[in-house]
Enzyme design. Structure first.
Site, PDB file in Angstrom:
ATOM      1  CG  ASP A  82      -1.831   1.193   1.288  1.00  0.00           C
ATOM      2  OD1 ASP A  82      -2.956   1.070   0.755  1.00  0.00           O
ATOM      3  OD2 ASP A  82      -1.455   2.259   1.833  1.00  0.00           O
ATOM      4  CE1 TYR A  87       0.255   7.870   2.776  1.00  0.00           C
ATOM      5  CE2 TYR A  87       0.885   5.678   2.047  1.00  0.00           C
ATOM      6  CZ  TYR A  87      -0.006   6.524   2.668  1.00  0.00           C
ATOM      7  OH  TYR A  87      -1.158   6.004   3.204  1.00  0.00           O
ATOM      8  CE  LYS A 112      -3.981   4.526   0.663  1.00  0.00           C
ATOM      9  NZ  LYS A 112      -2.558   4.506   1.003  1.00  0.00           N
ATOM     10  CG  HIS A 145      -5.090   9.647   0.304  1.00  0.00           C
ATOM     11  ND1 HIS A 145      -3.750   9.521   0.099  1.00  0.00           N
ATOM     12  CD2 HIS A 145      -5.259   9.323   1.619  1.00  0.00           C
ATOM     13  CE1 HIS A 145      -3.146   9.133   1.214  1.00  0.00           C
ATOM     14  NE2 HIS A 145      -4.051   9.021   2.154  1.00  0.00           N
TER      15      HIS A 145
END
Ligand SMILES: NC(=O)c1ccc[n+]([C@@H]2O[C@H](COP(=O)([O-])OP(=O)(O)OC[C@H]3O[C@@H](n4cnc5c(N)ncnc54)[C@H](OP(=O)(O)O)[C@@H]3O)[C@@H](O)[C@H]2O)c1
Length: 306
Positions: A82, A87, A112, A145
């Protein structure tokens, strides 16, 4: 889990324990990568595709640490990885996947779409950027997200990407039951997943019931509350762990598993990654589940994220 699989899991864990130093195996056990891969059960999502019920999270992992951790996770048996655009680690995660040498078809990769990329046109561009960064031809799962911006336009673009065969499944993250119902009212394609903050301190029972009813799979982010609220020294969880000869981490993951919730724990330590896989050889009983239910504070552990 079927009884046959449960027994097989127990046998695998027992066999693998023979090869480990006693101090670790007594409590945690470990599996070889092949054993782990064959052991992690799958769930069939509402579009018919299979997803591992336990995966590996990568939030806050960056650069070399992200690359090495992803490669390590795959080497010990994780197949669900994931990540997310926000990120800032999609390139490193992609490098870790490459380093692992795994066949792409064996993996289930999720990313996402961040809120800044919401909207029809932006979503199509953002998806391609994500693929480029990961160095992949397709994602198994792409999620919105957060429910922000032009969600309707975003979903339409995701539906088109899915219909064109460029994504295997599409879903959402951080949607409450009302936000999910609103999306479902216009969606041509039903989301397969809602990934939400879920752990023993925030059990999300309202979402849980709603998702069960609608056939949208619940996935837990921060299944250990990222270690907050002293989860790893919680006396209630420690007592349950002691009863089953398991760690607090294993009790938490088993709790998610028994509720039918997919969990994606993160770790930078191979020993923890392996420990977190050994959850299929024991069962929490009704009294354990009832005791864990009392830990619910019904409160996010990440108030700073709004
Ligand atoms: N959709 C969203 O909005 C959203 C938001 C947050 C997170 N997520 C996803 O969910 C994933 C997991 O959540 P998270 O990263 O916040 O945290 P988490 O998985 O709840 O917890 C990670 C922490 O647990 C520790 N840990 C792992 N295994 C352990 C073990 N067996 N014993 C003791 N400590 C252990 C790790 O330390 P070590 O490294 O020392 O093992 C790390 O400090 C993320 O990585 C991300 O992929 C999604």
């Amino acid at each position: 889990m079927k009884r046959r699989d449960f027994l097989r899991a127990g046998a695998v864990v027992a066999a693998s324990a023979l090869f480990l130093p006693l101090s670790r195996t007594k409590v945690f056990g470990a599996l070889s990568a092949t054993q782990a891969k064959n052991l992690i059960p799958a769930v069939k999502l509402n579009n018919g595709i299979q997803m591992p019920r336990l995966g590996f999270g990568t939030n806050t992992l960056n650069g070399d640490i992200a690359e090495r951790s992803v490669a390590d996770a795959i080497s010990v048996g994780y197949r669900l990885i994931d990540t997310a655009h926000i990120y800032g680690n999609e390139e490193a995660v992609g490098a870790g996947i490459k380093k692992s040498g795994i066949n792409r078809e064996e993996l289930f990769v999720t990313s996402k779409l961040w809120v800044d990329d919401a909207g029809y046109e932006n979503t199509k561009k953002a998806y391609q950027t994500t693929l480029n960064k990961l160095g992949l031809e397709y994602l198994n799962l792409y999620l919105i997200h957060r429910p922000r911006g032009d969600v309707k336009g975003t979903w339409k673009a995701m539906e088109e990407l899915y219909e064109a065969g460029k994504i295997r499944a599409i879903g959402v993250s951080n949607f409450d039951p009302d936000q999910l119902a609103e999306l479902m009212a216009y969606a041509k394609i039903k989301p397969v997943i809602n990934q939400i903050e879920t752990h023993v301190f925030l059990q999300e029972n309202k979402s849980y019931e709603a998702l069960m009813k609608t056939g949208v799979q619940m996935e837990a982010w921060s299944p250990f509350a990222a270690g907050r609220n002293e989860i790893f020294s919680n006396p209630t969880l420690a007592a349950i762990g002691k009863k089953h000869n398991k760690s607090i981490a294993q009790v938490c993951l088993r709790w998610h598993f028994q509720r039918g919730v997919v969990a994606i724990p993160r770790s930078t330590k191979k020993a923890h990654m392996m420990e977190n896989l050994v959850i299929f050889d024991f069962e929490l009983d009704n009294s354990d589940m009832q005791t864990i239910a009392t830990l619910d504070l019904n409160k996010t552990q990440f108030p700073e994220w709004g």
